[in-house]
Design a protein around this motif. Sequence first.
Motif: not given
Length: 342
Positions: A169-170, A172-176, A178, A195
């Motif tokens: 999520f941090s 690869y996807l860069r959504w949230l 780390s 968040i």
Amino acid sequence: MSQKKHKSRKNPIRYYGQKLLIFLCSVLLLSVIVFYVARLAPGDPLVSYYGERAEKMSPQERAWAEEKLGLHDAIHVQYIRWLGNALHGDFGISFKYKMDVLDVIRERLPNTLILGGIGFLLIFIGALGLGILCAWKEEGWLDRWICKIGTITSCIPEFWLSLMLILVFSIYLRWLPSSGAYSIGGQHDLIDRIIHLILPMAVVVINHLWYYAYLIRNKLLEEVRCEYVLLAKSKGLGKWEIFFKHCLRNVVPAYLSIMAISVPHILGGTYIVEVVFSYPGIGTLSYESARFQDYNLLMILCMLSGAIVILCNMLAQTINERIDPRIRENEAVESTEVTEIG
């Protein structure tokens, strides 16, 4: 005999006085153990205070620095001095942060309370609901699937799950995010804090949820198989009324005891999650204090965590004594026997 038993059972001052004495003795013993272990462990506390300059100090400068920090005396002398100061509310300064240890903890404590407190509530609300659902649907496809998935998730170590969530999520996807509890300058931004809480909160909840849900499920199933349930059915009571008005009602007191015992378990998991996510809480602070031989900070953190563990265990024991009359009767008999011997 029965009068003495009744009297010992009805003496709350003596009962809670004994609990308080046990608590204080336990904390004192913990302080001795932590103090000695910390100072006998390998490492140089001067590095924590002076940084790289400590490696370049002459023997005279090191002796002066150790005397300044109170490290030149024998360990038992250091402990007596520390204990005397602690009884007056002075726990010393942090070698690493160059400020009072209570001020350092005061800055980090709210973050741990938010992560651990909200996680605790989510775990036990979710565990209660999940345990009820599985017990209600016993041996059904939903119960079997939840049991399988829950068993797998509860066996995943916190640090490994944390790293996997960061990777997905941090990175690869860069959504949230780390790490951290908030972005730079976002200390008072509620959305930004939420968040930053998502990933560490997910790890805390996932790793503990099924363990307690499974306990609730099993306790409910034990109640369902009791003889009073058959009697209730023979009187024409429906499954819903028996399950929720009788079985669940009998499980709730034991559930409160489980909640008290679980605090140290969840607290330990929260500390691990904080370290992996670089979350600025008590867990990360404990790791740093142990790593850099920050003795004064390490002492108060261990004392705080240890006191919470001891207090929660004693609270759980007290709840169990109030729930189970057999425990009260045994304690009353033991108290009476001691009185008679005396």
